[in-house]
Design an enzyme around this catalytic site. Structure first.
Site, PDB file in Angstrom:
ATOM      1  N   HIS A  37       0.853  -1.194   0.000  1.00 16.89           N
ATOM      2  CA  HIS A  37       0.000   0.000   0.000  1.00 16.89           C
ATOM      3  C   HIS A  37       0.888   1.243   0.000  1.00 16.89           C
ATOM      4  CE1 HIS A  37       1.030  -0.582   4.240  1.00 16.89           C
ATOM      5  NE2 HIS A  37       0.978   0.741   4.314  1.00 16.89           N
ATOM      6  N   HIS A 120       5.532   5.940  -0.824  1.00 19.81           N
ATOM      7  CA  HIS A 120       6.291   4.752  -1.203  1.00 19.81           C
ATOM      8  C   HIS A 120       5.498   3.493  -0.875  1.00 19.81           C
ATOM      9  CE1 HIS A 120       7.023   5.160   3.091  1.00 19.81           C
ATOM     10  NE2 HIS A 120       7.226   3.864   3.100  1.00 19.81           N
TER      11      HIS A 120
END
Length: 177
Positions: A37, A120
């Site tokens: 995620h 990220h």
């Protein structure tokens, strides 16, 4: 209530590509692909009343859907690496969504996020990996780039108090327009 955070889910096909980067780094604890995620806002441990207020407040977000791409691999920790990640290509829509959620969380009384936001996808958490080993891993993976993918929603995830890396449970989903 468990630990909460908001995030963008990674589509299955992009996650499959990321999972091909697993391995070849001693001391790495690889994240399971179903737990990939992009965190938008870490909330932390809150009581049930605050969790309900967060869920209600996030429902007020009205933003259009947008495209994202992962572009490059890197590490957090400098000379003492602690994680390897896939970077998110710069996206004004993503940064605006993050900023709005930051404002909303502060408005309901949560403290400001202490770190600069660097979107990220964490691939592995590291323990006892040298900076040389991590540099070699990153060099052998070449310039990673995912396909562009659509972001149709963001979610409120919960996680149990652990070392990190999942499993994560979707507590609520919020469609983007």
């Amino acid at each position: 209530m468990p630990r909460l955070f908001t995030a963008i889910e990674i589509p299955h096909d992009v996650g499959l590509g990321l999972s091909m980067l697993r391995g070849g780094l001693s001391g790495a604890r690889w994240i399971d692909p179903e737990n990939y995620h992009v965190t938008l806002r870490f909330v932390g441990d809150v009581d049930d009343a605050t969790a309900r207020e967060i869920m209600f407040t996030l429902g007020q977000v009205r933003r259009p859907s947008f495209d994202l791409m992962l572009d490059g691999l890197d590490q957090f920790g400098g000379h003492k690496p602690r994680a390897v990640f896939a970077a998110v290509k710069s996206s004004p829509a993503l940064m605006e969504l993050h900023a709005e959620q930051e404002r909303l969380m502060q408005r309901i009384g949560l403290g400001a996020e202490g770190r600069n936001y660097k979107p990220h996808v964490t691939l592995a958490r590291l323990r006892d990996a040298s900076s040389r080993q991590v540099a070699d891993y990153l060099a052998t993976r070449g310039p990673y780039r995912s396909q562009t993918f659509r972001v149709p929603r963001f979610v409120l995830f919960s996680s149990r108090d652990s070392v990190g890396g999942g499993p994560y449970l979707v507590e609520a989903a919020y469609p983007l327009l």
